[in-house]
Design an enzyme around this catalytic site. Structure first.
Site, PDB file in Angstrom:
ATOM      1  CE1 TYR A 142      -3.056  -2.932   0.385  1.00  0.00           C
ATOM      2  CE2 TYR A 142      -3.352  -2.541   2.645  1.00  0.00           C
ATOM      3  CZ  TYR A 142      -3.419  -3.342   1.440  1.00  0.00           C
ATOM      4  OH  TYR A 142      -4.485  -4.480   1.684  1.00  0.00           O
ATOM      5  CG  LEU A 160     -18.067  -0.368   3.633  1.00  0.00           C
ATOM      6  CD1 LEU A 160     -17.544   1.175   4.182  1.00  0.00           C
ATOM      7  CD2 LEU A 160     -19.656  -0.590   4.171  1.00  0.00           C
ATOM      8  N   GLY A 161     -17.794  -3.002  -0.320  1.00  0.00           N
ATOM      9  CA  GLY A 161     -17.679  -2.788  -1.947  1.00  0.00           C
ATOM     10  C   GLY A 161     -16.832  -1.826  -2.333  1.00  0.00           C
ATOM     11  NE  ARG A 162     -11.785  -3.454  -4.538  1.00  0.00           N
ATOM     12  CZ  ARG A 162     -10.656  -3.866  -4.025  1.00  0.00           C
ATOM     13  NH1 ARG A 162      -9.876  -2.466  -3.653  1.00  0.00           N
ATOM     14  NH2 ARG A 162      -9.911  -4.946  -4.145  1.00  0.00           N
ATOM     15  CG  HIS A 200      -1.339  -8.873   0.066  1.00  0.00           C
ATOM     16  ND1 HIS A 200      -0.973  -7.647  -0.013  1.00  0.00           N
ATOM     17  CD2 HIS A 200      -2.861  -8.798  -0.178  1.00  0.00           C
ATOM     18  CE1 HIS A 200      -2.113  -6.620  -0.113  1.00  0.00           C
ATOM     19  NE2 HIS A 200      -3.193  -7.474  -0.291  1.00  0.00           N
ATOM     20  CG  PHE A 210     -20.563   0.407  -6.329  1.00  0.00           C
ATOM     21  CD1 PHE A 210     -20.386   1.374  -7.253  1.00  0.00           C
ATOM     22  CD2 PHE A 210     -21.830  -0.423  -6.191  1.00  0.00           C
ATOM     23  CE1 PHE A 210     -21.421   1.428  -8.432  1.00  0.00           C
ATOM     24  CE2 PHE A 210     -22.783  -0.445  -7.385  1.00  0.00           C
ATOM     25  CZ  PHE A 210     -22.528   0.719  -8.449  1.00  0.00           C
ATOM     26  CB  SER A 222     -13.522  -4.774  -0.277  1.00  0.00           C
ATOM     27  OG  SER A 222     -12.031  -4.305  -0.759  1.00  0.00           O
TER      28      SER A 222
HETATM   29  N1  LIG Z   1      -6.315  -8.509   1.247  1.00  0.00           N
HETATM   30  C1  LIG Z   1      -6.307  -7.930   0.035  1.00  0.00           C
HETATM   31  O1  LIG Z   1      -6.097  -8.346  -1.043  1.00  0.00           O
HETATM   32  C2  LIG Z   1      -7.129  -6.604   0.242  1.00  0.00           C
HETATM   33  C3  LIG Z   1      -7.771  -5.990  -0.820  1.00  0.00           C
HETATM   34  C4  LIG Z   1      -8.322  -4.582  -0.765  1.00  0.00           C
HETATM   35  C5  LIG Z   1      -8.576  -4.269   0.551  1.00  0.00           C
HETATM   36  N2  LIG Z   1      -7.861  -4.601   1.646  1.00  0.00           N
HETATM   37  C6  LIG Z   1      -7.785  -4.259   3.004  1.00  0.00           C
HETATM   38  O2  LIG Z   1      -9.379  -4.011   3.182  1.00  0.00           O
HETATM   39  C7  LIG Z   1      -9.518  -2.698   3.583  1.00  0.00           C
HETATM   40  C8  LIG Z   1     -11.062  -2.317   3.371  1.00  0.00           C
HETATM   41  O3  LIG Z   1     -11.300  -2.620   2.088  1.00  0.00           O
HETATM   42  P1  LIG Z   1     -11.457  -1.162   1.197  1.00  0.00           P
HETATM   43  O4  LIG Z   1     -10.977  -0.070   1.816  1.00  0.00           O
HETATM   44  O5  LIG Z   1     -10.897  -1.732  -0.282  1.00  0.00           O
HETATM   45  O6  LIG Z   1     -13.117  -1.180   0.877  1.00  0.00           O
HETATM   46  P2  LIG Z   1     -14.337  -0.759   1.721  1.00  0.00           P
HETATM   47  O7  LIG Z   1     -13.785  -0.784   3.034  1.00  0.00           O
HETATM   48  O8  LIG Z   1     -15.297  -1.596   1.082  1.00  0.00           O
HETATM   49  O9  LIG Z   1     -14.539   0.574   1.191  1.00  0.00           O
HETATM   50  C9  LIG Z   1     -13.864   1.538   1.541  1.00  0.00           C
HETATM   51  C10 LIG Z   1     -14.325   2.712   0.721  1.00  0.00           C
HETATM   52  O10 LIG Z   1     -15.368   3.362   1.140  1.00  0.00           O
HETATM   53  C11 LIG Z   1     -15.757   4.696   1.752  1.00  0.00           C
HETATM   54  N3  LIG Z   1     -16.463   4.556   2.906  1.00  0.00           N
HETATM   55  C12 LIG Z   1     -15.934   4.028   3.935  1.00  0.00           C
HETATM   56  N4  LIG Z   1     -16.911   4.342   5.114  1.00  0.00           N
HETATM   57  C13 LIG Z   1     -18.123   4.792   4.396  1.00  0.00           C
HETATM   58  C14 LIG Z   1     -19.245   5.279   4.936  1.00  0.00           C
HETATM   59  N5  LIG Z   1     -19.678   5.202   5.978  1.00  0.00           N
HETATM   60  N6  LIG Z   1     -20.112   5.923   3.960  1.00  0.00           N
HETATM   61  C15 LIG Z   1     -19.500   6.085   2.575  1.00  0.00           C
HETATM   62  N7  LIG Z   1     -18.230   5.807   2.004  1.00  0.00           N
HETATM   63  C16 LIG Z   1     -17.632   5.306   3.011  1.00  0.00           C
HETATM   64  C17 LIG Z   1     -13.937   5.036   1.994  1.00  0.00           C
HETATM   65  O11 LIG Z   1     -13.807   6.303   1.703  1.00  0.00           O
HETATM   66  P3  LIG Z   1     -13.063   7.239   2.956  1.00  0.00           P
HETATM   67  O12 LIG Z   1     -11.901   6.695   3.437  1.00  0.00           O
HETATM   68  O13 LIG Z   1     -13.017   8.558   2.108  1.00  0.00           O
HETATM   69  O14 LIG Z   1     -14.194   7.335   3.907  1.00  0.00           O
HETATM   70  C18 LIG Z   1     -13.429   4.183   0.801  1.00  0.00           C
HETATM   71  O15 LIG Z   1     -13.405   4.823  -0.304  1.00  0.00           O
HETATM   72  C19 LIG Z   1      -8.501  -1.787   3.101  1.00  0.00           C
HETATM   73  O16 LIG Z   1      -8.250  -0.693   3.565  1.00  0.00           O
HETATM   74  C20 LIG Z   1      -7.439  -2.920   3.051  1.00  0.00           C
HETATM   75  O17 LIG Z   1      -6.655  -2.927   4.542  1.00  0.00           O
HETATM   76  C21 LIG Z   1      -7.233  -6.145   1.485  1.00  0.00           C
END
Ligand SMILES: NC(=O)c1ccc[n+]([C@@H]2O[C@H](COP(=O)([O-])OP(=O)(O)OC[C@H]3O[C@@H](n4cnc5c(N)ncnc54)[C@H](OP(=O)(O)O)[C@@H]3O)[C@@H](O)[C@H]2O)c1
Length: 339
Positions: free
Chosen positions: A62, A212-214, A131, A216, A210
């Site tokens: 990252y 929160l579906g990133r 990973h 979405f 993810s």
């Molecule tokens: N192992 C793997 O391969 C892998 C892959 C991807 C991710 N990850 C890990 O999983 C974690 C979480 O996944 P992710 O960040 O990809 O996706 P996520 O948690 O599904 O979504 C994050 C996104 O949602 C927004 N968000 C968060 N809370 C919100 C809310 N209450 N209302 C509206 N928008 C909101 C965030 O924006 P803001 O930051 O602006 O709030 C960000 O753009 C990552 O940080 C990482 O540590 C691991």
């Protein structure tokens, strides 16, 4: 939430530490989801700890190490209060920003852990994940090398990301695996095919990424191609652009209806769904939604107080099967490719 205003806790791997039942994904602070206000991100880390979030998730990839470096002062200030997770295995190139290689060989792992420890400013990583799996390297070699790090006290617990149930069993036979981190949300349920049953059987905690579906699923954007800034990783994900995005945004209607009924947000419904779906499987989960904002952190942890009805869960059930487009432009390194 308990009387102390803190979220409940869950066990991280059989016999492992108690961590807040929701963790914090830190990836977006350094890369992939647009510009970051660093002061707000630091405040979000503190907010998380205040409400009982104790599992903090990063990876060496990252920001090419920048995310671990960013976390170092927070780690230093709160070392004994947090469970620190990081990952190795994905290699990048200095010349091609889109290049991703997977390295699981023992020599690489040794070098990766030292670099992560240095950047994080700590002498031990609480949870160290592979990973991505390189199927050409036998688990006995790579998990064996990870187990050596436990013996040496550099790492406390081991985790894997994006592996199948069969792979999880194989690795667990080499050394106990505390956590499996894989994508799991209303939109992404392939983990339920074989990894979830294996995790239940082995007592492995699932750490849904993810959830929160990133973003979405929250309704924060409906078409990444049109709404998100240049360089945002989601612009290149098949399910978030063009016709697919249109189809997928329409699938969120029941999420919004349920949110309105609970006086909650779509994000909270998505997070409550992961927790309750895990209960159906008899599985311990610690989802790690990512956010850089205190208000959203509090909103997301608020989801741990929500309970969806059976009827609501039923209305959410068909969504994943109707999602248009894959999770990644290239699915070859995911567990789905090896199921
Ligand atoms: N192992 C793997 O391969 C892998 C892959 C991807 C991710 N990850 C890990 O999983 C974690 C979480 O996944 P992710 O960040 O990809 O996706 P996520 O948690 O599904 O979504 C994050 C996104 O949602 C927004 N968000 C968060 N809370 C919100 C809310 N209450 N209302 C509206 N928008 C909101 C965030 O924006 P803001 O930051 O602006 O709030 C960000 O753009 C990552 O940080 C990482 O540590 C691991």
């Amino acid at each position: 939430m308990s009387d102390t205003g803190k979220i409940a806790t869950a066990e991280l791997g059989t016999g492992g530490p108690q961590v807040g039942v929701q963790g914090l994904g830190c990836m977006g602070i350094s890369e992939f989801y647009g510009d970051t206000d660093e002061a707000a991100a630091r405040d979000t880390l503190e907010a998380a700890l205040e409400v009982g979030v104790t599992l903090f998730d990063t990876a060496d990839i990252y920001g090419s190490g920048a995310n671990e470096t960013f976390l170092a002062p927070f780690v230093g200030a709160h070392r004994d209060e947090i469970t620190l997770a990081t990952k190795f295995a994905i290699e990048r190139s200095d010349t091609d920003p889109n290049f991703r290689g997977v390295r699981n060989d023992p020599a690489y792992i040794r070098q990766a852990v030292e670099a992560s420890l240095r950047r994080l400013g700590t002498d031990v990583i609480d949870l160290y994940y592979m990973h991505r799996r390189d199927p050409l390297v036998p688990f006995a070699d790579s998990v064996g090398a990870m187990a050596e790090l436990v013996k040496e006290g550099k790492v406390k617990q081991l985790g894997l990301s994006e592996v199948t149930g069969a792979e999880l069993r194989e690795a667990h036979a080499v050394h106990p695996i505390a956590a499996l981190q894989s994508e799991w949300s209303l939109f992404s349920r392939d983990v339920e095919i074989s990894a979830v049953p294996a995790a239940v059987e082995l007592g492995v905690t699932l750490v849904p990424y993810s959830p929160l579906g990133r973003g979405f699923l929250t309704g924060a954007f409906a078409d990444a191609g049109k709404e998100l800034s240049e360089g945002d990783f989601r612009k290149h994900q098949p399910r978030f652009t063009g016709e697919n995005a249109k189809t997928n945004a329409a699938l969120l209607e029941p999420v919004h209806t349920i949110a309105a009924a609970h006086g909650a947000t779509a994000a909270q419904i998505a997070l409550a769904w992961v927790q309750q779906r895990a209960q159906v499987h008899g599985l311990t989960v610690v989802p790690i939604p990512g956010t850089r904002k205190r208000s959203r952190l509090l909103e997301n942890t608020g989801a741990t107080r929500l309970t969806l009805t059976e009827q609501e869960l039923r209305s959410l059930e068909p969504i994943a099967g109707q999602v248009a487009g894959d999770r990644y432009p290239d699915m070859s390194s995911t567990s789905a490719a090896r199921e």
